[in-house]
Every structure is written in structure tokens, then in C-alpha cells.
Design an enzyme around this catalytic site. Structure first.
Site, PDB file in Angstrom:
ATOM      1  N   ASP A  36       0.844  -1.202   0.000  1.00 41.28           N
ATOM      2  CA  ASP A  36       0.000   0.000   0.000  1.00 41.28           C
ATOM      3  C   ASP A  36       0.878   1.251   0.000  1.00 41.28           C
ATOM      4  O   ASP A  36       0.377   2.375  -0.083  1.00 41.28           O
ATOM      5  CB  ASP A  36      -1.016  -0.005   1.145  1.00 41.28           C
ATOM      6  N   SER A  37       2.209   1.050   0.033  1.00 44.47           N
ATOM      7  CA  SER A  37       3.131   2.167  -0.191  1.00 44.47           C
ATOM      8  C   SER A  37       2.945   2.723  -1.597  1.00 44.47           C
ATOM      9  O   SER A  37       3.487   3.791  -1.921  1.00 44.47           O
ATOM     10  CB  SER A  37       4.584   1.732   0.036  1.00 44.47           C
ATOM     11  N   ASP A  89      -1.100  -5.996  -0.063  1.00 45.67           N
ATOM     12  CA  ASP A  89      -1.511  -5.320   1.164  1.00 45.67           C
ATOM     13  C   ASP A  89      -3.002  -5.046   1.153  1.00 45.67           C
ATOM     14  O   ASP A  89      -3.540  -4.541   0.156  1.00 45.67           O
ATOM     15  CB  ASP A  89      -0.794  -3.959   1.276  1.00 45.67           C
ATOM     16  N   LYS A 100      -1.610  -9.292   3.042  1.00 44.37           N
ATOM     17  CA  LYS A 100      -0.881  -8.863   4.242  1.00 44.37           C
ATOM     18  C   LYS A 100      -1.724  -7.791   4.932  1.00 44.37           C
ATOM     19  O   LYS A 100      -2.314  -6.950   4.261  1.00 44.37           O
ATOM     20  CB  LYS A 100       0.491  -8.296   3.854  1.00 44.37           C
ATOM     21  N   GLU A 140      -1.884  -5.232   8.730  1.00 43.21           N
ATOM     22  CA  GLU A 140      -1.097  -4.679   9.830  1.00 43.21           C
ATOM     23  C   GLU A 140      -1.801  -4.861  11.176  1.00 43.21           C
ATOM     24  O   GLU A 140      -3.009  -4.641  11.273  1.00 43.21           O
ATOM     25  CB  GLU A 140      -0.841  -3.186   9.583  1.00 43.21           C
ATOM     26  N   GLU A 166       8.760  -4.274  10.953  1.00 49.18           N
ATOM     27  CA  GLU A 166       9.285  -3.018  10.408  1.00 49.18           C
ATOM     28  C   GLU A 166       9.880  -2.147  11.516  1.00 49.18           C
ATOM     29  O   GLU A 166       9.223  -1.874  12.536  1.00 49.18           O
ATOM     30  CB  GLU A 166       8.150  -2.266   9.678  1.00 49.18           C
TER      31      GLU A 166
HETATM   32  O1  KIV Z   1       3.594  -1.194   1.693  1.00 48.07           O
HETATM   33  C1  KIV Z   1       4.791  -1.463   1.867  1.00 48.07           C
HETATM   34  O2  KIV Z   1       5.682  -1.021   1.145  1.00 48.07           O
HETATM   35  C2  KIV Z   1       5.141  -2.324   2.996  1.00 48.07           C
HETATM   36  C3  KIV Z   1       6.598  -2.548   3.247  1.00 48.07           C
HETATM   37  C4  KIV Z   1       7.158  -1.384   3.972  1.00 48.07           C
HETATM   38  C5  KIV Z   1       6.855  -3.814   3.962  1.00 48.07           C
HETATM   39  O3  KIV Z   1       4.291  -2.805   3.686  1.00 48.07           O
END
Ligand code: KIV
Length: 271
Positions: free
Chosen positions: A51-52, A90, A120, A122, A189
Site C-alpha cells: 500500500d506504499s 496489502d 498482508k 497490519e 518493520e
Molecule cells: O507497503 C509497503 O511497502 C510495505 C513494506 C514497507 C513492507 O508494507
């Protein structure tokens, strides 16, 4: 993937086996077809449609604004390119924290519409019902603890997490909880290296670190950061493997110069 001959080589099972035999796992973020194709040929084990993308692709300050539809679009683009790595996506902010029914609905949409391999999300105990419900639908889940960017407004800072004993103990408990629930791995992280080592040695599932030291089972970086495309972000854990910002800027400048001077296109470059 279900079609014979199109199955991806890296699976949750093979990642577990890599940890058992001490082989480190490589993971990178990716958001588009072209980059995914290059990465696929380079032997990366896990491609994370992170989600980055909210920061890297869309220029948002946090990861909070990205939507489920946008994550599905990025995941579809990556899946079209990928043969070998496991594709992990994500779950974006707001699609699993509310209640576990909504969480499983979001995860099913992600999997059905993108044909990715796993999701994934959080958090630890506060999202464990969602984790269990998604797993019960047959969807592999990776956890994410430590600095969890979707909670950045609560933390108020991107500094190292779990430096104090109380937070470190909670993180360790959350990691065990996620393993017991059935997660196939956990991202840690920005936490102290010693804590990363402890989690990786106590758990059987692979632990992938980003700023969690060298004694975890694998590493993940944001691809645009490790390629040097993003020059503003320089945390201690980031190793830059190239300076693509400068390389690309040079190419763009050269093109502009050639167009302005009339050098491009030449006779061979026209019909
Ligand atoms: O979204 C992302 O880039 C991440 C990484 C920082 C692991 O979750």
C-alpha cells in the site's frame, strides 16, 4: 493460480521450507507490470504489492488514502507479469479493521479480482478476528508488526518501534498470536535488531524484516527506494543499489535537448 503450467514456483509452503533450511528470503515491493516483469527475471522470492503505492505511485503523504479498487488494479498489473515469485497484496487501511466480516469480504475481492497468492495486513491482537476469518476462507495471510504505517497518525512519528520493554513484550505476544492463528509469515518493520532476532528464533514461520536487523529470515525493501528513485527518504536501514533518479534525469534532459535542437528524430528515425 489454478491453471496447470501457470502455477507460481514460490508458495507459502516453499517459504516455510526456506526458513527450515536457513535460506534467506528476498522480498521487494512492486506496483506495475513492467517493473514486475524485470523483477521476475531477477529471482525475487516475494513480490509485495504494497500500500506504499499510495506514496510511491500517487504521491500521498501516508498510505491511508489508497482504496481497495486501486490495490486491486496494482495487483492485477503485477500478476500479469509474474511467473515465479509469490504475489502478496496489502489490504488497504479501512478494509479490515472495522469488523471481520468486512475483512473477509475485502480479502476475497482482492484474491478473486487480482489472482494474487496472499494478503498482508497490519496489527496483532486488535485485528486477530479478521486474520482468523480470512484464513478460514482459505486465504493465506502475512502479518505486519512494529512500525505499521497505517497507524502513523496514532504513533505521530516514523521512529524505531518497540525500544521499550513493554512494547517489545507486546510485539512478541502479537507475533506468537499471529503464528498460532495460522499466518504464513510476518513482516517486522523498524524495530531493534535484537528483538527481530528473538522473534525469528521463537517462531517457526518466516520473519521478513525492513529495518529489523540481519538475524531475521528475509528482507524487504521498497523497490523505488533501493533503486534510488526516491531521493528524499534515507533511513539507516535503506541500502541504495542504484541512483536511478540521476540516470533518468540525465536521459530526460538529453531527450529535451535533442528535441529542442532538432537532432531527434533523425532520418533513420522517420518513415
Ligand atoms: O507497503 C509497503 O511497502 C510495505 C513494506 C514497507 C513492507 O508494507
Amino acid at each position: 493460480m489454478s491453471v496447470e503450467g501457470k502455477k507460481r514456483v514460490v508458495t507459502t509452503r516453499s517459504l516455510y521450507e526456506m526458513k527450515q533450511r536457513g535460506e534467506k528470503i528476498s522480498m521487494l515491493t512492486v506496483y506495475d507490470y513492467t517493473m514486475a516483469h524485470i523483477m521476475d527475471t531477477a529471482g525475487v522470492d516475494i513480490m509485495l504489492v504494497g500500500d506504499s503505492a499510495a506514496n510511491i505511485m500517487a504521491g500521498h503523504e501516508t498510505t491511508l488514502p489508497i482504496t481497495l479498487d486501486q490495490m486491486i488494479y496494482h495487483a492485477q498489473s503485477v500478476v500479469r507479469a509474474v511467473k515465479n515469485p509469490l504475489v502478496l497484496v496489502d489490504m488497504p487501511f479501512g478494509t479490515y479493521q472495522g469488523n471481520s466480516k468486512e475483512a473477509v469480504h475485502s480479502a476475497i475481492r482482492l484474491m478473486k479480482e487480482s489472482e494474487a497468492d496472499a494478503v498482508k495486513l497490519e496489527g496483532g491482537i486488535e485485528v486477530i478476528e479478521s486474520v482468523r476469518r480470512i484464513l478460514s476462507a482459505g486465504i493465506p495471510v502475512m502479518g505486519h508488526l512494529g512500525l505499521t504505517p497505517q497507524s502513523i497518525l496514532k504513533f505521530g512519528t516514523y521512529s524505531v518501534r518497540a525500544k521499550e520493554e513493554e512494547e517489545a513484550t507486546r510485539l512478541l505476544e502479537d507475533a506468537h498470536l499471529l503464528e498460532e492463528a495460522g499466518c504464513f509469515g510476518i513482516v517486522l518493520e523498524k524495530i531493534p535488531a535484537l528483538l527481530g532476532k528473538q522473534v525469528a528464533s521463537e517462531l517457526k514461520i518466516p520473519i521478513i524484516g525492513i529495518g529489523a536487523g540481519k538475524d531475521v529470515d528475509g528482507q524487504v525493501l521498497v523497490s523505488h527506494d533501493m533503486l534510488g528513485l526516491n531521493q528524499e527518504f534515507s533511513p539507516r536501514f535503506l541500502r541504495r543499489y542504484h541512483n536511478l533518479f540521476d540516470e533518468m534525469q540525465k536521459a530526460f534532459r538529453h531527450y529535451v535537448k535533442d528535441v529542442k535542437s532538432g537532432d531527434f528524430p533523425n532520418e533513420k528515425e522517420q518513415y
